[in-house]
Design a protein around this motif. Structure first.
Motif, PDB file in Angstrom:
ATOM      1  N   ALA A 161      -1.004  -2.065  13.063  1.00  0.00           N
ATOM      2  CA  ALA A 161      -1.812  -0.865  13.264  1.00  0.00           C
ATOM      3  C   ALA A 161      -1.842  -0.004  12.004  1.00  0.00           C
ATOM      4  CB  ALA A 161      -1.256  -0.057  14.443  1.00  0.00           C
ATOM      5  N   ALA A 162      -0.681   0.117  11.336  1.00  0.00           N
ATOM      6  CA  ALA A 162      -0.618   0.905  10.101  1.00  0.00           C
ATOM      7  C   ALA A 162      -1.471   0.265   9.012  1.00  0.00           C
ATOM      8  CB  ALA A 162       0.830   1.030   9.632  1.00  0.00           C
ATOM      9  N   THR A 190      -5.768   0.625   5.542  1.00  0.00           N
ATOM     10  CA  THR A 190      -6.715  -0.211   4.796  1.00  0.00           C
ATOM     11  C   THR A 190      -8.127   0.346   4.948  1.00  0.00           C
ATOM     12  OG1 THR A 190      -5.349  -2.204   5.000  1.00  0.00           O
ATOM     13  CG2 THR A 190      -7.695  -2.527   4.551  1.00  0.00           C
ATOM     14  N   THR A 191      -8.441   0.862   6.126  1.00  0.00           N
ATOM     15  CA  THR A 191      -9.748   1.512   6.325  1.00  0.00           C
ATOM     16  C   THR A 191      -9.870   2.720   5.407  1.00  0.00           C
ATOM     17  OG1 THR A 191      -9.880   0.773   8.622  1.00  0.00           O
ATOM     18  CG2 THR A 191     -11.234   2.667   8.007  1.00  0.00           C
ATOM     19  N   ARG A 192      -8.822   3.538   5.347  1.00  0.00           N
ATOM     20  CA  ARG A 192      -8.849   4.696   4.438  1.00  0.00           C
ATOM     21  C   ARG A 192      -8.991   4.250   2.987  1.00  0.00           C
ATOM     22  NH1 ARG A 192      -5.101   9.802   5.990  1.00  0.00           N
ATOM     23  NH2 ARG A 192      -5.510   9.887   8.237  1.00  0.00           N
ATOM     24  N   MET A 220      -2.381   2.162  -4.539  1.00  0.00           N
ATOM     25  CA  MET A 220      -1.894   3.525  -4.371  1.00  0.00           C
ATOM     26  C   MET A 220      -3.042   4.423  -3.905  1.00  0.00           C
ATOM     27  SD  MET A 220      -0.275   6.078  -7.227  1.00  0.00           S
ATOM     28  CE  MET A 220       0.989   4.906  -7.735  1.00  0.00           C
ATOM     29  N   LEU A 221      -2.847   5.059  -2.763  1.00  0.00           N
ATOM     30  CA  LEU A 221      -3.832   5.988  -2.210  1.00  0.00           C
ATOM     31  C   LEU A 221      -3.212   7.378  -2.278  1.00  0.00           C
ATOM     32  CD1 LEU A 221      -6.581   6.356  -0.815  1.00  0.00           C
ATOM     33  CD2 LEU A 221      -5.424   5.962   1.373  1.00  0.00           C
ATOM     34  N   LEU A 266       0.860  -1.177   0.000  1.00  0.00           N
ATOM     35  CA  LEU A 266       0.000   0.000   0.000  1.00  0.00           C
ATOM     36  C   LEU A 266       0.899   1.232   0.000  1.00  0.00           C
ATOM     37  CD1 LEU A 266      -2.815   1.273   0.183  1.00  0.00           C
ATOM     38  CD2 LEU A 266      -2.737   0.944   2.662  1.00  0.00           C
ATOM     39  N   VAL A 267       0.731   2.073  -1.011  1.00  0.00           N
ATOM     40  CA  VAL A 267       1.517   3.299  -1.146  1.00  0.00           C
ATOM     41  C   VAL A 267       0.612   4.466  -0.764  1.00  0.00           C
ATOM     42  CG1 VAL A 267       2.962   4.674  -2.696  1.00  0.00           C
ATOM     43  CG2 VAL A 267       2.753   2.199  -3.045  1.00  0.00           C
TER      44      VAL A 267
END
Length: 274
Positions: A128-129, A134-136, A56-57, A28-29
Motif C-alpha cells: 500500500a505504501a 509511487t503515485t505521488r 527522492m521525493l 523511495l525516500v
C-alpha cells in the motif's frame, strides 16, 4: 508474520546504510529533512557495493537549500550521473520521513537527540505504501540540479589546469564540512580561485574551465577575483601573449596564505575574510 527489528538509537546514516545493505532494487525516500538528504548523499557516495535505484521525493525549498552546498550537490550529481539517484519535488509533503523498498517501510522518528527507524515488513502495508507514494512520485516535478558532478570537476581540473591544482582542490574540499559561501564555508568559485592562485594559473584558464564545467560564468569568476583581490587574498601579474591584451596570472597575496598547505588554505582564507 515476522517483522523486521526496529532500528533504535541509530544515526540517520546507520539507518540508511542498513536499508541499502538489504540490497533492494529500489528505494523511495519520502519527505526527507535537510539532514536526511545530506546523510543519504554522503552514505551513498561512500558506499562500497551496488546501490539501489534511489528516488527522492522532497520538499522543493528544503532540497534547494541543501543543494546550495557544493560538496553535497556535486556528490549528488555524481550519483545522478551513475543512475543511482533521481530527485523530484513536491509542494505537499506527507509529514512523515519514510524509506520505502519492495520489502520494507522505515519511518524515521526523531526523539530529542535520538533517531529511530520504525520498521514494518507487513506485505499489505508495504504494498500500500509503495502504491501510494509511487503515485505521488509519478505526479511530482523533476528537480533540476545545475551543479556538475564532482568526478567531472576533478578530471577536467587536472586536465585543463594541472594535476597539482586538482590535488589541492581535493585537499581544500576535504578540509571543509560545507561549501556554501554564505559565511559557512567557502563557495566553489572562491575555492577554485584560491587553488588557481596557489598554483599560479591564469585567470583566463581557471574561469574558462569553471564556465565550461558548469561551476559558474566567467563573469562570476571575474567578480569574485576582484573581491578577493580587494581583500588582499590574491594578486595578479600581467602575462604578455602574442595577440591581444595581456592575461593575468593569479598569485596568493597574503603572507598567511602563502605559507599554508592546501588543507589549511580554506581555514586561513576564512579567518582573513572574517
Amino acid at each position: 508474520m515476522e517483522t523486521k527489528s526496529n532500528l533504535l538509537n541509530k544515526s540517520v546514516s546507520e539507518i540508511l546504510r542498513t536499508a541499502i545493505d538489504e540490497s533492494p532494487e529500489s528505494m523511495l525516500v519520502v519527505n526527507p529533512s535537510a539532514d536526511v538528504i545530506e546523510q543519504l548523499v554522503d552514505a551513498a557516495t561512500g558506499y562500497d557495493g551496488d546501490l539501489p535505484e534511489m528516488r527522492m521525493l522532497a520538499d522543493e525549498s528544503i532540497l534547494k537549500d541543501v543543494m546550495e552546498d557544493f560538496i553535497i550537490a556535486s556528490n549528488a550529481a555524481d550519483l545522478i550521473d551513475e543512475g543511482a539517484l533521481t530527485m523530484r519535488t513536491t509542494e505537499e509533503p506527507s509529514g512523515n520521513e519514510l524509506l520505502i523498498t519492495d520489502e520494507l517501510v522505515i519511518a524515521l522518528v526523531a526523539a530529542g537527540d535520538h533517531v529511530g527507524g520504525l520498521t514494518s515488513d507487513d506485505d499489505g502495508f508495504v504494498e500500500a505504501a509503495n502504491d501510494a507514494y509511487t503515485t505521488r512520485w509519478d505526479e511530482a516535478e523533476e528537480f533540476s540540479l545545475r551543479t556538475p558532478p564532482l568526478s567531472r570537476v576533478r578530471a577536467t581540473l587536472e586536465e585543463e589546469i594541472s594535476p597539482e591544482a586538482e590535488d589541492d582542490f581535493d585537499s581544500v574540499l576535504a578540509s571543509l564540512e560545507t561549501a556554501r559561501g554564505d559565511g559557512d564555508g567557502l563557495d566553489e568559485v572562491t575555492i577554485s580561485l584560491l587553488v588557481a592562485a596557489k598554483n599560479e594559473a591564469l585567470l583566463y584558464d581557471i574561469s574558462k574551465w569553471g564556465e565550461d564545467v558548469g561551476i559558474a560564468s566567467k563573469a562570476t569568476f571575474s567578480r569574485t577575483k576582484t573581491k578577493l583581490e580587494d581583500m588582499g587574498l590574491i594578486g595578479t601579474e600581467k602575462v604578455p601573449i602574442d595577440v591581444g591584451r595581456p592575461r593575468l596570472r593569479l598569485k596568493l597575496a597574503h603572507e598567511e596564505l602563502e605559507g599554508a598547505d592546501a588543507d589549511q588554505l580554506a581555514g586561513v582564507a576564512q579567518s582573513i575574510l572574517h
